[in-house]
Motif scaffolding. Structure first.
Motif, PDB file in Angstrom:
ATOM      1  N   PHE A  50       0.828  -1.180   0.052  1.00  0.00           N
ATOM      2  CA  PHE A  50      -0.164  -0.192  -0.061  1.00  0.00           C
ATOM      3  C   PHE A  50       0.805   1.331  -0.173  1.00  0.00           C
ATOM      4  O   PHE A  50       0.542   2.232  -0.346  1.00  0.00           O
ATOM      5  N   ALA A  51       2.189   1.225   0.500  1.00  0.00           N
ATOM      6  CA  ALA A  51       3.042   2.445   0.512  1.00  0.00           C
ATOM      7  C   ALA A  51       3.490   2.534  -1.119  1.00  0.00           C
ATOM      8  O   ALA A  51       3.447   3.862  -1.320  1.00  0.00           O
ATOM      9  N   LEU A  52       3.543   1.539  -1.473  1.00  0.00           N
ATOM     10  CA  LEU A  52       3.781   1.850  -3.390  1.00  0.00           C
ATOM     11  C   LEU A  52       2.596   2.250  -3.933  1.00  0.00           C
ATOM     12  O   LEU A  52       2.895   3.219  -4.834  1.00  0.00           O
ATOM     13  N   ILE A  53       1.489   1.892  -3.666  1.00  0.00           N
ATOM     14  CA  ILE A  53       0.022   2.376  -4.286  1.00  0.00           C
ATOM     15  C   ILE A  53       0.115   3.790  -3.924  1.00  0.00           C
ATOM     16  O   ILE A  53      -0.097   4.648  -4.783  1.00  0.00           O
ATOM     17  N   ILE A 221      -5.081  -8.808  -2.333  1.00  0.00           N
ATOM     18  CA  ILE A 221      -5.857  -8.673  -3.579  1.00  0.00           C
ATOM     19  C   ILE A 221      -7.365  -8.740  -3.212  1.00  0.00           C
ATOM     20  O   ILE A 221      -8.263  -8.063  -3.720  1.00  0.00           O
ATOM     21  N   GLY A 222      -7.836  -9.413  -2.001  1.00  0.00           N
ATOM     22  CA  GLY A 222      -9.042  -9.306  -1.533  1.00  0.00           C
ATOM     23  C   GLY A 222      -9.498  -7.529  -1.161  1.00  0.00           C
ATOM     24  O   GLY A 222     -10.577  -7.414  -1.232  1.00  0.00           O
ATOM     25  N   TYR A 223      -8.353  -7.198  -0.506  1.00  0.00           N
ATOM     26  CA  TYR A 223      -8.364  -5.837  -0.161  1.00  0.00           C
ATOM     27  C   TYR A 223      -8.708  -5.015  -1.515  1.00  0.00           C
ATOM     28  O   TYR A 223      -9.695  -3.892  -1.323  1.00  0.00           O
ATOM     29  N   TRP A 224      -8.256  -5.117  -2.558  1.00  0.00           N
ATOM     30  CA  TRP A 224      -8.259  -4.412  -3.933  1.00  0.00           C
ATOM     31  C   TRP A 224      -9.646  -4.644  -4.145  1.00  0.00           C
ATOM     32  O   TRP A 224     -10.139  -3.479  -4.630  1.00  0.00           O
ATOM     33  N   ALA A 229     -15.247  -2.869  -5.115  1.00  0.00           N
ATOM     34  CA  ALA A 229     -16.789  -3.179  -4.963  1.00  0.00           C
ATOM     35  C   ALA A 229     -17.483  -1.963  -4.504  1.00  0.00           C
ATOM     36  O   ALA A 229     -18.439  -1.668  -4.809  1.00  0.00           O
ATOM     37  N   THR A 230     -16.893  -1.322  -3.530  1.00  0.00           N
ATOM     38  CA  THR A 230     -17.425  -0.393  -2.627  1.00  0.00           C
ATOM     39  C   THR A 230     -17.634   1.058  -3.596  1.00  0.00           C
ATOM     40  O   THR A 230     -18.292   1.964  -3.287  1.00  0.00           O
ATOM     41  N   ARG A 231     -16.499   1.055  -4.415  1.00  0.00           N
ATOM     42  CA  ARG A 231     -16.231   2.413  -5.113  1.00  0.00           C
ATOM     43  C   ARG A 231     -17.159   2.126  -6.513  1.00  0.00           C
ATOM     44  O   ARG A 231     -17.492   3.226  -7.250  1.00  0.00           O
ATOM     45  N   THR A 232     -17.546   0.877  -7.104  1.00  0.00           N
ATOM     46  CA  THR A 232     -18.111   0.773  -8.216  1.00  0.00           C
ATOM     47  C   THR A 232     -19.756   0.557  -7.988  1.00  0.00           C
ATOM     48  O   THR A 232     -20.524   1.632  -8.830  1.00  0.00           O
ATOM     49  N   GLY A 233     -20.233   0.004  -7.007  1.00  0.00           N
ATOM     50  CA  GLY A 233     -21.734  -0.012  -6.844  1.00  0.00           C
ATOM     51  C   GLY A 233     -22.097   0.774  -5.716  1.00  0.00           C
ATOM     52  O   GLY A 233     -21.244   1.337  -4.965  1.00  0.00           O
ATOM     53  N   GLU A 234     -23.722   0.896  -5.661  1.00  0.00           N
ATOM     54  CA  GLU A 234     -24.087   1.442  -4.395  1.00  0.00           C
ATOM     55  C   GLU A 234     -23.726   0.472  -3.277  1.00  0.00           C
ATOM     56  O   GLU A 234     -23.981  -0.708  -3.307  1.00  0.00           O
ATOM     57  N   VAL A 235     -23.359   1.356  -2.116  1.00  0.00           N
ATOM     58  CA  VAL A 235     -22.986   0.565  -0.763  1.00  0.00           C
ATOM     59  C   VAL A 235     -24.040  -0.246  -0.375  1.00  0.00           C
ATOM     60  O   VAL A 235     -23.825  -1.287  -0.059  1.00  0.00           O
ATOM     61  N   SER A 236     -25.308   0.321  -0.442  1.00  0.00           N
ATOM     62  CA  SER A 236     -26.422  -0.306  -0.009  1.00  0.00           C
ATOM     63  C   SER A 236     -26.830  -1.599  -0.670  1.00  0.00           C
ATOM     64  O   SER A 236     -27.401  -2.392  -0.155  1.00  0.00           O
ATOM     65  N   VAL A 237     -26.353  -1.659  -1.970  1.00  0.00           N
ATOM     66  CA  VAL A 237     -26.635  -2.718  -2.690  1.00  0.00           C
ATOM     67  C   VAL A 237     -25.543  -3.861  -2.517  1.00  0.00           C
ATOM     68  O   VAL A 237     -25.743  -5.257  -2.528  1.00  0.00           O
TER      69      VAL A 237
END
Length: 297
Positions: A50-53, A221-224, A229-237
């Motif tokens: 994450f430091a590299l990211i 990879i799971g964190y990515w 997922a949370t940035r692509t779709g609606e959180v409530s969905v």
């Protein structure tokens, strides 16, 4: 929007499967390595990723923002949650700790109401009570089959709830990569302190090294995937599909560790999931009502 939600759901399911596999590797590694050493490896190898990211996006890891009180509170929660989770993974069935962990959204809602004056109606309070009744069924204190070590799961939920609440107060100019790196650095520090306290460090075998590498790789990879997922779709969905992690954990527990959850554990898990889904639905309805009122006004 529908396509984004489908992609978000897919990424959430993938991330939950990856986290379940990460848990499998951590549980396997805990059979032959000290917990402090496992925690240290998880932090010291995850933080540089994450430091590299962060660096690739022009953000600095070593900055004054790392000492912001909300960042420090989040790091403390990360340390407490990781400490409890690794100890629980090492001592109780995978499905048990995974079921208890599903109460995290309910714990966050309760803590937000108690400490951050967030408005929570009686319906969601009822859902919280039902969810924690499910946790008691899974842990079953005072009943036959009670594992005292399962109480580490309660500590895990408390720590992660602190982490998630503190994250809300972190300055918005701090990137996700920075925050994740700081949290993993805190986890690495916890591992060092535990190794000093335990006085036990071992040279891992090739198989144990592979398990640790697998845990770090699948977890990263799971964190990515969950971030996407949370940035692509609606959180409530998308968010309710987090509960798929329990399904994956039960399958892995049965296939890899020969763990078969009994009827009481499954019933408790059902209560936790049902109350969590209801709470998500109530929150979505509340936001829709507020949005309509704002439009009419």
């Amino acid at each position: 929007m529908a396509a984004d939600n489908l992609r978000g759901i897919f990424l959430m399911l993938v991330s939950m499967a990856l986290f379940a596999v990460e848990d499998m590797f951590l549980k396997l590694a805990s059979a032959g390595l000290p917990t402090g050493q496992i925690i240290f490896v998880a932090g010291v190898f995850g933080a540089p990723v994450f430091a590299l990211i962060a660096w690739s996006k022009g953000a600095r890891v070593f900055s004054p923002a790392a000492l912001h009180k909300a960042v420090l509170a989040r790091a403390l929660g990360e340390m407490v949650g990781t400490f409890g989770y690794i100890l629980a993974l090492a001592t109780v069935p995978l499905s048990t700790i995974s079921a208890v962990l599903q109460a995290l959204p309910l714990a966050v809602t309760m803590a937000a109401a108690l400490f951050m004056q967030e408005k929570v109606g009686w319906r969601r309070w009822t859902a919280i009570a039902v969810g924690f009744a499910g946790v008691m069924l899974v842990i079953r204190p005072g009943m036959e089959g009670f594992h005292p070590q399962a109480l580490w799961g309660i500590l895990t939920v408390a720590g992660l709830a602190l982490r998630d609440l503190a994250a809300r107060a972190i300055p918005r100019d701090c990137t996700d990569a920075q925050v994740s790196c700081w949290g993993l650095m805190a986890v690495a520090l916890l591992g060092v302190l535990m190794m000093i306290g335990q006085g036990d460090v071992r040279v891992p075998t090739f198989a144990q090294s592979a398990m640790l590498f697998g845990a770090v790789a699948f977890g990263t990879i799971g964190y990515w995937a969950v971030t996407g997922a949370t940035r692509t779709g609606e959180v409530s969905v998308v968010a309710p599909f987090r509960y798929a992690r329990l399904v994956f954990a039960i399958i892995i527990g049965a296939v890899v560790f020969a763990e078969m959850p009994d009827v009481i554990t499954l019933s408790g898990s059902g209560l936790i999931i049902a109350s969590g889904l209801y709470s998500f639905a109530r929150e979505r309805a509340r936001k829709r009502t507020l949005s309509l009122n704002a439009t009419v006004g």
